[in-house]
Enzyme design. Structure first.
Site, PDB file in Angstrom:
ATOM      1  N   GLU A 263       1.437  -0.616  -5.111  1.00 57.29           N
ATOM      2  CA  GLU A 263       0.375   0.363  -5.292  1.00 57.29           C
ATOM      3  C   GLU A 263       1.065   1.727  -5.294  1.00 57.29           C
ATOM      4  O   GLU A 263       1.187   2.390  -4.267  1.00 57.29           O
ATOM      5  CB  GLU A 263      -0.666   0.288  -4.178  1.00 57.29           C
ATOM      6  CG  GLU A 263      -1.897   1.144  -4.489  1.00 57.29           C
ATOM      7  CD  GLU A 263      -2.347   2.055  -3.352  1.00 57.29           C
ATOM      8  OE1 GLU A 263      -3.425   2.651  -3.478  1.00 57.29           O
ATOM      9  OE2 GLU A 263      -1.631   2.169  -2.343  1.00 57.29           O
TER      10      GLU A 263
ATOM     11  N   ASP B 254       0.826  -1.198   0.000  1.00 59.11           N
ATOM     12  CA  ASP B 254       0.000   0.000   0.000  1.00 59.11           C
ATOM     13  C   ASP B 254       0.868   1.259   0.000  1.00 59.11           C
ATOM     14  O   ASP B 254       1.903   1.321   0.684  1.00 59.11           O
ATOM     15  CB  ASP B 254      -0.889  -0.027   1.246  1.00 59.11           C
ATOM     16  CG  ASP B 254      -1.880   1.104   1.299  1.00 59.11           C
ATOM     17  OD1 ASP B 254      -2.727   1.187   0.401  1.00 59.11           O
ATOM     18  OD2 ASP B 254      -1.807   1.902   2.253  1.00 59.11           O
TER      19      ASP B 254
END
Length: 550
Positions: free
Chosen positions: A283, A215
């Site tokens: 990401e 993330d």
């Protein structure tokens, strides 16, 4: 990528690691399937529904955070990175999920959230209890404020969720958070932070995880001097890499070390990917293709989400440019392009492409486009059902974007509504709880969009995805994985996009408004699969995609 008329030696070429041409299905656990009737999806519920995911035809599943969390940001505010949230199950339930997935031939990815923790994390509680300037605060980014009494934030950085990226503590110091105040950012220059995440990676590898979606992979390191960023923050994605908190060079040695850790760590439980086959997915909100490609050089990560494709408007020239630039950049470093149409953070394609019948047609066409392109692809739960974005009542919104924008931005909750599995009324088999007691309420009118209603219906979006994934899997592995084999067939400026992916399968998408004569454009009308009616005199209607055999 080559142009029409050029040839390329196919060679024998090994397929390479499983993830180079994989399709992964994203599961948002609290909105997927509820096993115990409390209105919240959980790990046992997801385990029970894994045969549905297997039958869809994907290769892997990605679980968004299932860790203990106060849920200030849908679980991305993590209080303990090596446990399971009690309302989602236990660590034994996770082990059962991974074992069942592996038995069904599915790999398992989980979220790694290294940029920040929850403010309920033991480290942050310790930091707040300690005096200003103490070592306990060094794992985060605490700073004195500006102004005569330190009443102003240390710099002008803005939160991606709105408002300043700084919150003042009771003793007058400020701490940084690029997201919500409940998500304090870690200081990745601190050796204890680095060591703890190595521990976290090893922990989940030992529990059968085959890879990690990292993330906010572009934002871990901040400029040590914390200089002002200036105006326009978070407004122009193409300028992200110019911000002093995005896409810094220190990231790449870290990811090389994680690559080595995954390659060297001993084998996990039966069925888990062996050393050398594990995956890191970035990401990274980096929109320059060449800069994004740096995250997937051979000794770093394996995949990086292509957000430029997800956010591209429904226009042939724009999509052609994204495809060309993405394939060229990733081919240069030997990595697959990773295509995404939706996620738990994005407006669902049906709505994003215009809503109603037109949006549904375009979403189906975009699915065939994505699944024909070389590389890897991610499918977000409900995308395969053609679900639209849901307009939730104000009092049901949970996204911190809604609160921090002062109620001007509704946030991402509308794509996180629970899946409809069966039946004619909410909660459509998601839970045995009352509809009003579910995690998010589902709308009326979804009876025709349930998995049960769409199963076996040749006109449904579910069966379109199943057919496309079946054909994709039966195609040439090299053509599916290797962008260098892609040949564009449509001329620049055309109202359609067409390409041969390298095994004789042609994908054509007509962006309209006029029907496209297939025989004139491709010297063939042998339709393998179409997103809608496509044989009106051999003409491809607007907002329709087709796979042809040359």
């Amino acid at each position: 990528m080559t142009s029409e008329g050029e040839s390329e030696d196919e060679g024998e070429g090994a397929r390479g690691p499983w993830w180079r041409d994989a399709v992964c299905y994203e599961i948002h656990p609290r909105s997927f399937a509820d096993s115990d009737g409390d209105g919240i999806g959980d790990l046992p519920g997801a385990t029970d529904r894994l045969p549905y995911v297997r039958d869809l035809g994907v290769d892997a599943v990605w679980l968004t955070p299932f860790y203990p969390s106060p849920l200030a940001d849908a679980g991305y505010d993590i209080a303990d990175h090596t446990d399971v949230a009690p309302d989602l199950g236990t660590l034994a339930d996770f082990d059962a999920f991974a074992a069942r997935a592996h038995a069904l031939g599915l790999k398992v990815l989980v979220d790694l959230v290294p940029n920040h923790t929850s403010d309920a994390h033991s480290w942050f509680r310790e930091a707040l209890a300690a005096p200003a300037g103490s070592a306990a605060r060094d794992r985060y980014l605490f700073r004195p404020g500006r102004g005569v009494r330190g009443e102003e934030p240390p710099n002008d950085w803005r939160s991606a969720f709105g408002g300043p990226a700084w919150t003042r503590t009771g003793d007058g110091e400020w701490y940084m958070h690029l997201h919500a105040p409940e998500q304090p950012d870690l200081d990745w220059h601190h050796p204890e932070v680095v060591a703890d995440f190595e521990r976290i990676l090893r922990f989940w590898l030992d529990h059968g995880v085959d890879g990690f979606r990292v993330d906010v992979a572009h934002a871990l390191f901040k400029h040590p001097a914390l200089p002002d960023a200036g105006p326009g923050q978070h407004e122009d994605p193409a300028r992200n890499h110019l911000m002093p908190y995005y896409d810094r060079e220190e990231l790449h040695p870290l990811y090389r070390s994680w690559h080595t850790l995954l390659a060297d760590h001993p084998a996990g439980p039966p069925g888990a990917a062996p050393p050398g086959e594990r995956l890191l997915v970035a990401e990274a909100a980096v929109f320059d293709p060449a800069r994004l490609a740096r995250y997937v050089r051979p000794d770093e990560m394996g995949q990086s989400f292509n957000f430029a494709f997800l956010e591209c408007p429904w226009q042939p020239a724009a999509i052609r440019a994204v495809v060309e630039e993405s394939v060229a950049a990733m081919t240069a470093v030997g990595a697959p392009v990773t295509w995404v149409l939706s996620s738990h953070d994005a407006v669902r394609p049906v709505t994003r492409y215009g809503g109603g019948p037109a949006g549904a047609r375009r979403a189906r066409a975009a699915a065939l486009l994505m699944l024909a392109l070389p590389g890897t692809a991610y499918v977000y739960q409900g995308e395969e059902l053609g679900l639209p974005q849901v307009e939730l009542a104000d009092d049901r919104l949970r996204d911190p974007v809604w609160r921090r924008s002062g109620g001007t931005e509704r946030g991402r909750d509308g794509c996180r509504v629970p899946l409809p599995w069966e039946g004619g009324q909410p909660p459509y088999g998601f839970s045995s709880a009352a509809p009003t007691d579910c995690w998010f309420p589902q709308p009326e009118g979804w009876a025709g969009l349930t998995a049960d209603a769409e199963r076996g219906d040749p006109a449904s979006t579910l069966e379109l995805y199943r057919a496309a994934l079946r054909l994709r899997r039966s195609g040439s592995p090299r053509a599916v994985a290797d962008g260098g084999a892609l040949r564009l067939l449509s001329p620049p400026g055309a109202s359609y996009l067409a390409f041969d992916r390298g095994d004789g399968l042609v994908c054509a998408v007509n962006f309209g408004p006029d029907p496209l004569p297939l025989s004139d454009a491709f010297e063939t009308t042998e339709v393998v699969l179409a997103s809608g009616p496509s044989t009106d005199g051999g003409r491809l209607p607007a907002d329709t995609a087709v796979w042809l055999r040359r």
